[in-house]
Design an enzyme around this catalytic site. Structure first.
Site, short mmCIF file in Angstrom:
data_model
loop_
_atom_site.label_atom_id
_atom_site.label_comp_id
_atom_site.label_asym_id
_atom_site.label_seq_id
_atom_site.Cartn_x
_atom_site.Cartn_y
_atom_site.Cartn_z
N TYR A 22 0.79 -1.23 0.00
CA TYR A 22 0.00 0.00 0.00
C TYR A 22 0.82 1.28 0.00
O TYR A 22 0.27 2.36 -0.14
CB TYR A 22 -0.95 0.00 1.19
CG TYR A 22 -1.92 -1.16 1.17
CD1 TYR A 22 -2.91 -1.23 0.20
CD2 TYR A 22 -1.81 -2.19 2.10
CE1 TYR A 22 -3.79 -2.30 0.16
CE2 TYR A 22 -2.69 -3.26 2.06
CZ TYR A 22 -3.67 -3.31 1.10
OH TYR A 22 -4.52 -4.37 1.05
N ASP A 86 -25.70 -1.99 -2.35
CA ASP A 86 -27.06 -1.48 -2.47
C ASP A 86 -27.11 0.02 -2.20
O ASP A 86 -27.82 0.76 -2.88
CB ASP A 86 -28.00 -2.23 -1.53
CG ASP A 86 -28.27 -3.67 -1.96
OD1 ASP A 86 -27.93 -4.02 -3.12
OD2 ASP A 86 -28.81 -4.43 -1.14
N HIS A 101 -8.78 1.68 -5.71
CA HIS A 101 -7.94 0.79 -4.91
C HIS A 101 -6.50 1.24 -5.07
O HIS A 101 -6.04 1.48 -6.19
CB HIS A 101 -8.08 -0.67 -5.36
CG HIS A 101 -9.46 -1.18 -5.21
ND1 HIS A 101 -9.96 -1.62 -4.00
CD2 HIS A 101 -10.46 -1.30 -6.11
CE1 HIS A 101 -11.22 -1.99 -4.17
NE2 HIS A 101 -11.55 -1.80 -5.44
N ARG A 112 -9.61 -11.14 -4.24
CA ARG A 112 -9.64 -9.69 -4.47
C ARG A 112 -9.97 -9.34 -5.92
O ARG A 112 -10.18 -8.18 -6.23
CB ARG A 112 -8.29 -9.07 -4.10
CG ARG A 112 -7.97 -9.19 -2.62
CD ARG A 112 -6.66 -8.50 -2.30
NE ARG A 112 -6.16 -8.88 -1.01
CZ ARG A 112 -6.54 -8.35 0.15
NH1 ARG A 112 -7.43 -7.38 0.17
NH2 ARG A 112 -6.02 -8.76 1.29
#
EC number: 4.2.1.10
Length: 150
Positions: A22, A86, A101, A112
């Site tokens: 990350y 939703d 992402h 993933r």
């Protein structure tokens, strides 16, 4: 123009959690980058992060009620949360949302590779790190300018 940025579980751990995947930037670093870019575009950013699914759903509801475009990094809920999908479906029917992402999820664990959000998103940005958020904000600002909404 305002844009809502919604960040999901564990993103508050950026800079400490798996920096090899990350990166070293914290969520606060990314927020500053996005706010600075947005300000230059005349865009106001509403920024939130939660580790709680219900809070993310509530943020999506607020964005839908105000017809705000959304940039969403739902973290692991991307792959599991029908309820968040939703809520974002209502956003998709209005101003729209872009799924972001930091890492390239398609080059990672097979689970993933499946997103419950992608098929209703206006766009999906993966693997560009913090620049993915900036690209999403730039898209919405440009689209608003094209429509004369900014």
């Amino acid at each position: 123009m305002r844009i809502s940025v919604i960040n999901g579980p564990n993103l508050n751990r950026l800079g400490r959690r798996e920096p090899d995947i990350y990166g070293a930037a914290t969520l606060a670093d990314i927020e500053k980058l996005v706010r600075d870019k947005a300000a230059g575009l005349g865009v106001e950013v509403e920024w939130m992060q939660s580790n709680h699914e219900g809070e993310l759903i509530e943020a999506a509801h607020r964005a839908a009620d105000e017809n705000l475009p959304v940039v969403v990094n739902a973290g692991g809920l991307t792959h599991t949360s029908v309820a968040l999908r939703d809520a974002l479906a209502e956003v998709a029917d209005g101003a729209g949302f872009i799924e972001v992402h930091l890492s390239n999820v398609h080059a990672r664990d097979p689970f993933r590779h499946t997103s419950l959000l992608s098929d209703i998103a206006r766009g999906v940005i993966v693997g560009l790190g913090p620049c993915g958020y900036v690209a999403a904000v730039e898209h919405f600002a440009h689209a608003a300018n094209q429509k004369g909404l900014a």
